[in-house]
Design an enzyme around this catalytic site. Structure first.
Site, PDB file in Angstrom:
ATOM      1  N   GLY A  67      45.772  39.041  35.603  1.00  0.00           N
ATOM      2  CA  GLY A  67      47.449  39.522  35.595  1.00  0.00           C
ATOM      3  C   GLY A  67      48.588  38.879  34.863  1.00  0.00           C
ATOM      4  O   GLY A  67      49.899  39.377  34.568  1.00  0.00           O
ATOM      5  N   ASN A 115      54.215  43.256  43.803  1.00  0.00           N
ATOM      6  CA  ASN A 115      54.301  43.352  42.248  1.00  0.00           C
ATOM      7  C   ASN A 115      53.619  44.637  42.278  1.00  0.00           C
ATOM      8  O   ASN A 115      52.754  45.106  43.383  1.00  0.00           O
ATOM      9  CB  ASN A 115      53.565  42.665  41.516  1.00  0.00           C
ATOM     10  CG  ASN A 115      52.292  43.405  41.328  1.00  0.00           C
ATOM     11  OD1 ASN A 115      51.540  44.005  40.395  1.00  0.00           O
ATOM     12  ND2 ASN A 115      51.540  41.965  41.742  1.00  0.00           N
ATOM     13  N   PHE A 119      49.187  48.351  36.249  1.00  0.00           N
ATOM     14  CA  PHE A 119      48.392  48.072  35.001  1.00  0.00           C
ATOM     15  C   PHE A 119      49.105  47.781  33.820  1.00  0.00           C
ATOM     16  O   PHE A 119      48.639  48.662  32.989  1.00  0.00           O
ATOM     17  CB  PHE A 119      46.589  49.102  35.153  1.00  0.00           C
ATOM     18  CG  PHE A 119      46.056  48.634  35.877  1.00  0.00           C
ATOM     19  CD1 PHE A 119      45.903  47.664  36.610  1.00  0.00           C
ATOM     20  CD2 PHE A 119      44.707  49.090  36.257  1.00  0.00           C
ATOM     21  CE1 PHE A 119      45.579  47.117  37.627  1.00  0.00           C
ATOM     22  CE2 PHE A 119      44.062  49.240  37.247  1.00  0.00           C
ATOM     23  CZ  PHE A 119      43.796  48.204  37.545  1.00  0.00           C
ATOM     24  N   SER A 179      43.067  47.173  42.491  1.00  0.00           N
ATOM     25  CA  SER A 179      45.082  47.163  42.545  1.00  0.00           C
ATOM     26  C   SER A 179      45.236  48.278  43.655  1.00  0.00           C
ATOM     27  O   SER A 179      44.880  49.324  43.427  1.00  0.00           O
ATOM     28  CB  SER A 179      44.927  47.492  41.364  1.00  0.00           C
ATOM     29  OG  SER A 179      46.684  47.320  40.832  1.00  0.00           O
ATOM     30  N   ASN A 181      48.002  49.553  43.356  1.00  0.00           N
ATOM     31  CA  ASN A 181      49.890  49.589  41.906  1.00  0.00           C
ATOM     32  C   ASN A 181      49.061  51.340  41.248  1.00  0.00           C
ATOM     33  O   ASN A 181      49.855  51.805  40.294  1.00  0.00           O
ATOM     34  CB  ASN A 181      49.825  48.856  41.404  1.00  0.00           C
ATOM     35  CG  ASN A 181      50.777  48.244  42.309  1.00  0.00           C
ATOM     36  OD1 ASN A 181      51.337  47.918  43.420  1.00  0.00           O
ATOM     37  ND2 ASN A 181      50.353  46.326  41.939  1.00  0.00           N
ATOM     38  N   THR A 182      47.544  51.208  41.176  1.00  0.00           N
ATOM     39  CA  THR A 182      47.305  52.519  40.740  1.00  0.00           C
ATOM     40  C   THR A 182      46.769  53.724  42.023  1.00  0.00           C
ATOM     41  O   THR A 182      45.450  53.029  42.807  1.00  0.00           O
ATOM     42  CB  THR A 182      45.795  52.734  39.281  1.00  0.00           C
ATOM     43  OG1 THR A 182      46.415  51.257  38.904  1.00  0.00           O
ATOM     44  CG2 THR A 182      45.291  53.376  38.689  1.00  0.00           C
ATOM     45  N   LYS A 217      35.745  42.554  41.518  1.00  0.00           N
ATOM     46  CA  LYS A 217      36.778  42.667  42.164  1.00  0.00           C
ATOM     47  C   LYS A 217      37.320  43.354  43.682  1.00  0.00           C
ATOM     48  O   LYS A 217      38.124  44.236  43.480  1.00  0.00           O
ATOM     49  CB  LYS A 217      38.247  42.047  41.636  1.00  0.00           C
ATOM     50  CG  LYS A 217      39.666  41.180  42.411  1.00  0.00           C
ATOM     51  CD  LYS A 217      40.893  40.661  40.921  1.00  0.00           C
ATOM     52  CE  LYS A 217      41.867  40.192  41.658  1.00  0.00           C
ATOM     53  NZ  LYS A 217      42.488  39.609  40.521  1.00  0.00           N
ATOM     54  N   ASN A 246      41.911  40.575  45.255  1.00  0.00           N
ATOM     55  CA  ASN A 246      42.954  40.892  45.008  1.00  0.00           C
ATOM     56  C   ASN A 246      44.733  40.808  45.908  1.00  0.00           C
ATOM     57  O   ASN A 246      44.569  40.085  46.921  1.00  0.00           O
ATOM     58  CB  ASN A 246      43.232  42.562  44.731  1.00  0.00           C
ATOM     59  CG  ASN A 246      44.044  42.639  43.176  1.00  0.00           C
ATOM     60  OD1 ASN A 246      44.770  42.709  42.975  1.00  0.00           O
ATOM     61  ND2 ASN A 246      43.483  43.145  42.070  1.00  0.00           N
TER      62      ASN A 246
HETATM   63  C1  LIG Z   1      52.179  39.772  38.747  1.00  0.00           C
HETATM   64  C2  LIG Z   1      50.826  40.226  39.485  1.00  0.00           C
HETATM   65  C3  LIG Z   1      49.990  41.119  38.289  1.00  0.00           C
HETATM   66  C4  LIG Z   1      48.949  40.902  39.064  1.00  0.00           C
HETATM   67  N1  LIG Z   1      48.103  41.861  37.712  1.00  0.00           N
HETATM   68  C5  LIG Z   1      47.134  42.377  38.492  1.00  0.00           C
HETATM   69  C6  LIG Z   1      46.170  43.104  37.285  1.00  0.00           C
HETATM   70  O1  LIG Z   1      46.203  43.390  36.438  1.00  0.00           O
HETATM   71  N2  LIG Z   1      44.751  42.556  37.709  1.00  0.00           N
HETATM   72  C7  LIG Z   1      43.858  41.996  39.014  1.00  0.00           C
HETATM   73  O2  LIG Z   1      42.521  42.080  39.733  1.00  0.00           O
HETATM   74  N3  LIG Z   1      44.800  41.597  40.035  1.00  0.00           N
HETATM   75  C8  LIG Z   1      45.910  41.378  39.631  1.00  0.00           C
HETATM   76  N4  LIG Z   1      46.823  40.708  40.280  1.00  0.00           N
HETATM   77  C9  LIG Z   1      46.223  39.763  40.948  1.00  0.00           C
HETATM   78  C10 LIG Z   1      45.909  38.219  41.002  1.00  0.00           C
HETATM   79  O3  LIG Z   1      44.979  38.455  39.823  1.00  0.00           O
HETATM   80  C11 LIG Z   1      45.456  37.715  42.194  1.00  0.00           C
HETATM   81  O4  LIG Z   1      44.000  38.422  42.525  1.00  0.00           O
HETATM   82  C12 LIG Z   1      46.420  38.098  43.712  1.00  0.00           C
HETATM   83  O5  LIG Z   1      47.348  37.839  42.924  1.00  0.00           O
HETATM   84  C13 LIG Z   1      46.251  36.845  44.793  1.00  0.00           C
HETATM   85  O6  LIG Z   1      45.895  35.449  43.795  1.00  0.00           O
HETATM   86  P1  LIG Z   1      47.291  34.465  44.285  1.00  0.00           P
HETATM   87  O7  LIG Z   1      47.484  34.316  45.155  1.00  0.00           O
HETATM   88  O8  LIG Z   1      47.214  33.147  43.763  1.00  0.00           O
HETATM   89  O9  LIG Z   1      48.638  35.276  43.168  1.00  0.00           O
HETATM   90  C14 LIG Z   1      48.138  40.728  39.632  1.00  0.00           C
HETATM   91  C15 LIG Z   1      49.503  39.349  40.952  1.00  0.00           C
HETATM   92  C16 LIG Z   1      50.546  39.807  40.611  1.00  0.00           C
HETATM   93  C17 LIG Z   1      51.168  38.547  40.387  1.00  0.00           C
END
Ligand SMILES: Cc1cc2nc3c(=O)[nH]c(=O)nc-3n(C[C@H](O)[C@H](O)[C@H](O)COP(=O)(O)O)c2cc1C
Length: 345
Positions: A67, A115, A119, A179, A181-182, A217, A246
């Protein structure tokens, strides 16, 4: 130093700052001397940090979560921050805008992010072009998903398109069905569609001369029954690994005011409030699989101890996103040093 820079950056819109900070990093690291100084300061090189997990050699176990580098355009600079591996994506077959802006919010009191990006990415062909810059020694994971307009019934073909296109360019794959968000994506975590999706990809993988690991994931919001299904499927299909977790849709226990939380609206919550929940999912999966399936632990790692807790719970590798935003690249170095200190012998 980073806290000072952060104070300034956090005055502005979170998504704009993301790209602004990336371009500052890129331009700064263009100066060869600065690049090598930066890299040698943040990278902890030590044989004892090396990990061989699902057949891949990782120079250290601290990675960047999916992400952050959605289009695979930032990884050459991000490797200078000391990461042992970087997961690009989520990539979908066609480029798509993602959800309407604003869609990325900081909850500073909680050291968290909400967020609902959806995607947003330039599509798999652009990612393939960008990945041609990859050096052999860089470990890169390809996180793949489906386009918003593709129904769940047709999702497999979207995953397969990304899988085939990225195959020569990434070291491992992450199938993202978690995710929030989809719309309806997380229904693909149900036993039947998940088995079909993973079985298909594993079959295609097994036809290839070089086997790339395939990981799944998962969300932190699954029930025990759903986690048990994930364990059964993973063991039955001999899945190479799991990425847990996630972002969460849960908003309980936040310090931020109700007004601030409401202002952010729907989306996935990441950062400190996710820490315990993600660790418990890792612990459960590790126990139920008897440690037979490697886990990448992610969610709320903001300190070296947070990373050690994930490793202790059963993770083989860890990843960060929100902790990297709040703490800067020094966190990667501190985690690696703490791992060395802990495993002195
Ligand atoms: C802005 C943002 C965008 C993200 N986009 C994706 C993504 O496209 N695909 C995905 O598998 N996880 C995505 N994540 C999730 C992160 O990879 C991670 O699993 C999640 O944020 C938990 O870790 P953290 O607490 O260290 O942020 C996103 C997270 C954030 C904050």
């Amino acid at each position: 130093m980073y806290k000072f820079i952060r104070g300034f950056l956090f005055l502005f819109d979170a998504e704009k700052v993301h790209y602004f900070a990336a371009s500052i990093l890129k331009n700064t690291l263009r100066i060869p001397l600065v690049n090598s100084l930066f890299r040698s300061y943040f990278t902890v090189k030590n044989q004892r940090l090396h990990r061989n997990i699902f057949g891949i050699d990782f120079p250290n176990p601290v990675g960047l979560a999916a992400g952050f580098d959605k289009n695979a355009t930032m990884f050459p600079d991000l490797f200078s921050c000391g990461f042992g591996f970087i997961e690009i994506g989520t990539i979908t077959p066609k480029g798509q805008e993602g959800n309407e802006k604003p869609r990325l919010f900081r909850l500073k009191k909680d050291e968290a992010i909400i967020n609902r990006m959806g995607f947003n990415n330039d599509g798999v062909l652009k990612a393939v072009e960008a990945l041609k810059k990859k050096k052999k020694q860089w470990v890169i994971g390809g996180n793949i998903g489906k386009n918003k307009l593709t129904s769940n019934e047709d999702a497999y073909s979207d995953y397969l398109i990304c899988f085939e296109a990225l195959y020569p360019y990434v070291d491992y794959f992450v199938v993202n069905v978690s995710s929030p968000n989809t719309p309806n994506l997380r229904e693909l975590q149900d036993k039947e569609p998940l088995t079909a999706l993973l079985k298909g990809l594993l079959m295609e993988r097994d036809k290839k001369p070089e086997k790339r690991p395939i990981l799944l994931k998962i969300a932190p919001d699954l029930s025990k029954e759903q986690l048990d299904d994930i364990v059964d499927i993973s063991m039955e299909l001999n899945l190479d690994g799991l990425v847990a977790t996630n972002t969460t849709i849960d908003r309980n226990g936040l310090r931020s005011s109700e007004h601030e939380i409401q202002r952010c609206g729907l989306g996935g919550l990441s950062g400190k409030p996710l820490r315990e929940k993600a660790t418990e999912v890792i612990r459960y999966l590790h126990q139920q699989t008897n440690g037979s399936i490697p886990i990448i632990g992610v969610g709320g790692i903001h300190t070296p101890q947070d990373a050690l807790d994930k490793l202790e719970a059963g993770a083989s590798l860890v990843q960060l996103y929100t902790g990297f935003v709040y703490e800067g690249p020094g966190l990667i170095r501190r985690i690696n040093k703490a791992i060395l200190k802990k495993n002195k012998v």
